[in-house]
Every structure is written in structure tokens, then in C-alpha cells.
Scaffold this active site. Structure first.
Site, short mmCIF file in Angstrom:
data_model
loop_
_atom_site.label_atom_id
_atom_site.label_comp_id
_atom_site.label_asym_id
_atom_site.label_seq_id
_atom_site.Cartn_x
_atom_site.Cartn_y
_atom_site.Cartn_z
CB THR A 7 44.75 -12.89 113.90
OG1 THR A 7 44.00 -12.71 115.10
CG2 THR A 7 44.00 -13.85 113.00
N GLY A 22 41.59 -10.29 114.46
CA GLY A 22 41.86 -10.14 113.04
C GLY A 22 41.45 -8.78 112.51
CB THR A 24 39.07 -11.56 121.26
OG1 THR A 24 38.81 -12.26 122.47
CG2 THR A 24 40.35 -12.08 120.63
CB CYS A 28 40.76 -14.93 128.63
SG CYS A 28 40.33 -16.29 127.54
CE LYS A 44 46.74 -20.77 125.16
NZ LYS A 44 45.68 -20.18 124.33
CB ILE A 79 41.89 -21.36 122.69
CG1 ILE A 79 41.97 -20.73 121.30
CG2 ILE A 79 42.93 -22.46 122.87
CD1 ILE A 79 42.10 -21.62 120.13
N GLY A 80 40.16 -21.27 125.33
CA GLY A 80 39.91 -21.56 126.74
C GLY A 80 41.17 -21.76 127.59
CG LEU A 81 42.87 -18.80 129.08
CD1 LEU A 81 42.88 -18.09 130.43
CD2 LEU A 81 43.74 -18.04 128.10
CE LYS A 119 45.43 -9.33 125.10
NZ LYS A 119 46.01 -10.46 124.37
#
Lengths: 310, 260
Positions: free
Chosen positions: A269, A220, A196, A130, A45, A71-73, A168
Site C-alpha cells: 500500500t 495498510g 488482505t 485473492c 500484478k 480490484i479483481g485481478l 501467498k
């Protein structure tokens, strides 16, 4: 069957890794379901310099064949991570890739310097993308939307870290190959794509967005064709190892990403649907290789035949 | 408790009231290891990706050879679940989360709103097994959405019913009945524990009453959820100690802990 692959100078037992944010902080939620030795690598994470509590709920909602999350890390910060989680992670029988994110070059430098040499991860995945947090010092929302900002941040990471850097990237750009080129120029040993896709889900009853943060990141099976294109585009124009991510739920999906040019892949996912997904996906992937008479998994990378894009 | 993925056989899947269904499942592992207030994550189809995620459902009954799930048809997932047939296999991930912490020395006030009654049935069975005096308050929109009342009475609990349209029992909210009860009866407050599950506004009202009357309690919360095992951090619940996860730290929380 030889599943071993080499990427960024590291040998991985299996090209199938688990993606950041979908495998807990140190995988403990999965120990009843998975033999970690079979996992190519665990990407942790994302850790940030300071603790973050994460975004307001709701943080997740299902959309057609997809999961939209904001989620916001949430994490306890790098100090807690290197003293509590990382030593335990390092004892696991697989490769450990630590995901980090920061809003400034100084953040990144400070964080990497805080990682003790005796528990150095196998690699660092620099999360430049993110969609649920704002990245600083760029005219865009995300570092990986700006080639210059990407280059600077990767450069500082590469210069500071005593392990390979994997950048990433976000697919929310006009041309992802430009960003991949910037990452390569700055010395990244690999790129992982994609993070995402930014999206919104609507609650028509209440006439408002479902997510507390309004916008979330879509993952997903819904995004797989888009992610495959990103991988193929980068593979065709930038000479850098690629870790493919986006909607992998079966062994054939792994093959698709590798055919498009990925040297390894990450399952995300799917872990949230079946905690033993990695096991099944690996088995299915092996079956595919056997069926095609391919003896080495690494031989699949970039073997997509023919075809021209208008 | 070790979490497992089990393939359970559907013993029955019946409509028990308008929009509400009960699915009986044969699974020795979950029957043995589940506690009242815990839940399972139900997979609708092994291959399909739409719906994608498992559906979290509270464990309604814990039996000798299996469990049952009570659910309201609220969306595509539960609509597909409704159509599952006797004999079908279904994948369950569980038992998940932290259940109710039964206070053996206290009288129990169990408060259910709508299909929030699901986990409270298993709870009441456990309360009665421990010979705990139990008063059960049930609230719903209308008479057609009140079920289980007779079975709960048979277990030996005293039952009060409220419907919003007044078609059965008291007209109003279940929390109105609770307040009326508290007005009429002198309570030995430190000897009572509230156990509640239902829509958030109801739980909030229960929490306010509990605070005013200084009654301790536990609430079973609900939040959009993905993995169910604490990995994705999706199901955040705001508490006085910051965000906690509904699937792992809950779904049952101390009533004083929640920031409403």
C-alpha cells in the site's frame, strides 16, 4: 551494511520487495521515482490464464489507516504477459517474481508451462488468496482457506515450475499455520503472508456498501499487528522461509516483520501513497540496523526476544 | 510529462464560498508542466497514516510560479486540508493524468457542475489564450455555491448560471440551461466542442444532449482513487472499450467513450 538475504535458494540484494498489485504490471509507473536495482524483488500484478477485466467500480476506498480494495485481478492473461511484459521485466536490474492465480490445477499447470525457459522468473508467487475473486474446486472461497486444496495446487506448481514457488496465503482462516504446513508439505520454497483481510466499507448516506463488489481486501497500517502475528505464528511452528507483508510504511515496520520471523518483506500500500516509498523505507531500515549495531540484515530474522502467549 | 513529488509552499488557503476553498501553491515545476484538466495527488501529512492516501485534486489555476487547487470540504481529508496555513509545506505528486485536448478550430461550450468548475478555470484561460469563443454554463445547488463567474466573464467568456433552488440565474439544472440555449440558437454543430466536469448524473445528462445534438465533447471524470499513477488499477471507469483508469487514461475522456 550488508542488506543481502538468501531465501528459497535465491540471493536478494535487499530484503525489501514490492508487493503484487501495487507496482503496476512492470513497474513503469515508478521509473521516475525509484532505482529498481535497489528493490529486492518486484512481484508482478497477478496474471491469470485468461484475460480478466476486473471488478466493477468503485474498487478502492480508504478506511482508518487502511485501504480496502476490490480490484479483481484485471490482467491481459498469461499469453500476453509472457510475450509482452515478461521479456521487459527480465531486463530490469532486480529479481522478478511472477504472481499467478488460477481456479483449477490445470490452469496453474498450463500457465507455468507457458513461461519460456529463457525468460524464467526468479520465482513464482502462487496467489492462493485473492479475496476479490472466487477460487474453484474447494469448499471455501479461497484456495488458501483449505489445506488440502492448498497442498494440491502448490504440488502441481512445484512439479511444473523450473523456479522456486512461493505460496501467498490468506489471513482469513482459523489457523494459518495449518495452511503453511500444507504448502511446505507440497514443496513450496517459501510462504508470503499475508494477503488482505476481507472487509466491508459502508456509505451511510446512500445506505449501501461503497465497493462495487461489496467486499474488499483490507491493507495498510491498520492490518500490521494482525500480519505480524500471522508471521510469528508460522515462524514458530513451520520450518519454511517467510516473506512478511501487511502495512509496512516505514523502516521500523520492516524490522518488526523480520524480528517476528520474516526473511524478507513486501511493501504494498505504501507504494500507492508515495511512488518513492521503497527508497525511503530502505533508508530507514538501514538506519535502524546501524543504530542497533546489526551488520547483516539477514541476522534480524526471528530474533524477537522472550515473551509467552497465554 | 515527467511526474514528480514536489514540496510546495502554501501561499494562501482561503475560503472562497460556503464549503469551498482555494489553495495557492508555490511550485515552479508544476506551474511549468501542468496542463488544464490534469490533477495532483496531495499528501496531508508526511507521518500520519490517517488519512492514509493522498487526495486527488484538479488543477484550478496554472500560474507563473505555481498552481492553485479549488476544493470542496466533503470529508476528513479536505477538512484537514482546509486547516493548512500559509507558509506550510505540502507534498504534491503530479502532474497526473491526461488533460483536455483543446480543439482550436471550434467554439467551446464549457459546462461546470458544483466544484467541477475547478479544472475548467484553467481550461478557459487556455481557450481564451487561443482566442476561442467560449460559452460557460455554471450550475450549482444554490447561489452560495456559485463562484468564479465574474472572473470567467472577465476572461471574455459568456456565462450562463443555473441554481437548483433558483437563488441565482435560471432555476434548474445546468443541463436545462444548455438545452434551452441549444433550442434558441441555431448551432453550427460541427464547430462546437463541449468540455464538462461535475457530478456524474450531470455528466450523463450532458452526454445525452451531446449525442442527440451530435456535438463532440470531453468530460472530466471522478472515481475513488488510490495511487493516481496507474499502478493499482483502482479507479476503473467503464468505457465502450472496457474498463479504463481515471488517473491514467483520464480524468478527461471523450464524451462518447463513457458507459454511463
Amino acid at each position: 551494511m550488508d542488506l543481502k538475504i538468501k531465501l528459497a535458494g535465491i540471493t536478494f540484494e535487499n530484503p525489501i520487495w514490492v508487493a503484487s498489485g501495487t507496482f503496476g504490471t512492470k513497474g513503469q509507473e515508478f521509473e521516475d521515482f525509484i532505482d529498481f536495482a535497489q528493490v529486492g524483488a518486484i512481484v508482478t500484478k497477478t496474471v491469470t490464464l485468461l484475460p480478466r477485466e476486473g471488478n466493477p467500480p468503485p474498487r478502492v476506498v480508504e478506511t482508518r489507516s487502511g485501504l480496502l480494495n476490490s480490484i479483481g485481478l484485471p490482467n491481459k492473461g498469461i499469453n500476453s504477459f509472457v510475450s509482452k511484459e515478461l521479456p521487459e521485466l527480465k531486463k530490469m536490474p532486480t529479481k522478478i517474481i511472477v504472481s499467478i492465480a488460477g481456479t483449477s490445477l490445470k490452469d496453474i499447470e498450463k500457465m507455468i508451462k507457458k513461461i519460456p525457459e529463457n525468460i524464467m522468473p526468479d520465482a513464482i508467487e502462487l496467489n492462493l488468496s485473492c479475496p476479490n475473486v472466487t477460487h474453484g474446486k474447494t469448499k471455501y472461497k479461497l484456495t488458501a482457506q483449505d489445506p488440502q486444496a492448498t497442498e494440491k495446487m502448490v504440488k502441481i506448481a512445484v512439479g511444473t515450475a523450473k523456479c522456486p514457488i512461493i505460496a501467498k496465503l490468506t489471513p482469513n482462516v482459523t489457523d494459518i499455520t495449518e495452511i503453511a504446513k500444507a504448502a511446505k508439505k507440497a514443496g513450496a520454497q517459501a510462504v508470503s503472508l499475508v494477503n488482505t483481510y476481507a472487509g466491508i466499507a459502508i456509505d451511510v448516506e446512500e445506505m449501501k456498501p461503497v465497493l462495487g463488489n461489496v467486499v474488499g481486501g483490507l491493507s495498510g497500517p491498520a492490518i500490521k499487528p494482525l500480519a505480524l502475528k500471522a508471521v510469528r505464528d508460522v515462524y514458530n511452528s513451520v520450518d519454511i522461509p517467510i516473506v512478511g507483508i501487511g502495512g509496512i510504511v516505514g523502516g521500523v515496520d520492516v524490522a518488526e516483520f523480520m524480528l517476528c520471523g520474516a526473511g524478507a518483506v513486501q511493501v504494498g500500500t505504501a507504494n500507492l501513497i508515495d511512488p518513492d516509498a521503497h527508497k525511503r523505507i530502505s533508508k530507514e531500515f538501514e538506519k535502524y540496523l546501524i543504530l542497533k549495531g546489526i551488520k547483516k540484515a539477514s541476522g534480524l530474522t526471528g530474533k524477537l526476544k522472550g515473551g509467552r502467549t497465554a | 510529462m515527467k511526474k514528480k513529488i514536489v514540496n510546495a509552499k502554501i501561499v494562501s488557503n482561503k475560503r472562497i464560498a460556503e464549503d469551498h476553498y482555494e489553495m495557492d501553491l508555490k511550485t515552479a515545476a508544476l506551474a511549468k508542466n501542468s496542463l488544464p484538466g490534469q490533477f495532483v495527488n496531495v499528501k496531508l501529512d508526511e507521518k500520519a497514516t490517517d488519512p492514509l492516501l493522498r487526495i486527488p485534486l484538479g488543477i484550478h489555476k496554472i500560474k507563473k510560479e505555481g498552481i492553485s487547487l479549488l476544493y470542496k470540504v466533503v470529508g476528513e481529508g479536505t477538512d484537514l486540508l482546509r486547516n493548512k496555513k500559509k507558509g506550510d509545506q505540502i507534498s504534491l505528486l503530479g502532474p497526473l493524468g491526461k488533460g483536455f485536448d483543446i480543439k482550436k478550430e471550434n467554439e467551446a461550450f464549457v459546462i461546470a457542475g458544483g466544484h467541477g468548475i475547478a479544472p475548467l478555470y484553467a481550461l478557459t484561460k487556455e481557450l481564451k489564450k487561443n482566442k476561442i469563443d467560449t460559452i460557460f454554463f455554471i450550475g450549482a445547488g444554490k447561489e452560495k455555491h456559485i463562484f468564479c463567474a465574474d472572473k470567467i466573464r472577465k476572461m471574455g467568456a459568456k456565462v450562463y448560471i443555473a441554481t437548483e433552488d433558483g437563488s441565482l440565474g435560471f432555476k434548474g439544472y445546468v443541463t436545462d440551461v444548455l438545452e434551452k440555449y441549444l433550442e434558441r440558437n441555431k448551432l453550427q454543430v460541427p464547430r462546437v466542442t463541449i468540455y464538462a466536469c461535475g457530478p456524474k448524473p450531470m455528466l450523463k445528462a450532458v452526454a445525452q444532449i451531446a449525442e442527440t445534438k451530435k456535438i463532440e465533447g470531453q468530460v472530466s471524470m471522478d472515481e475513488y482513487m488510490a495511487c493516481g499513477i496507474g499502478a493499482c488499477m483502482g479507479c476503473a471507469i467503464k468505457t465502450k472499450d472496457g474498463y479504463k483508469l481515471c488517473c491514467k487514461d483520464g480524468p478527461v475522456f471523450d464524451i462518447k467513450e463513457i458507459v454511463w
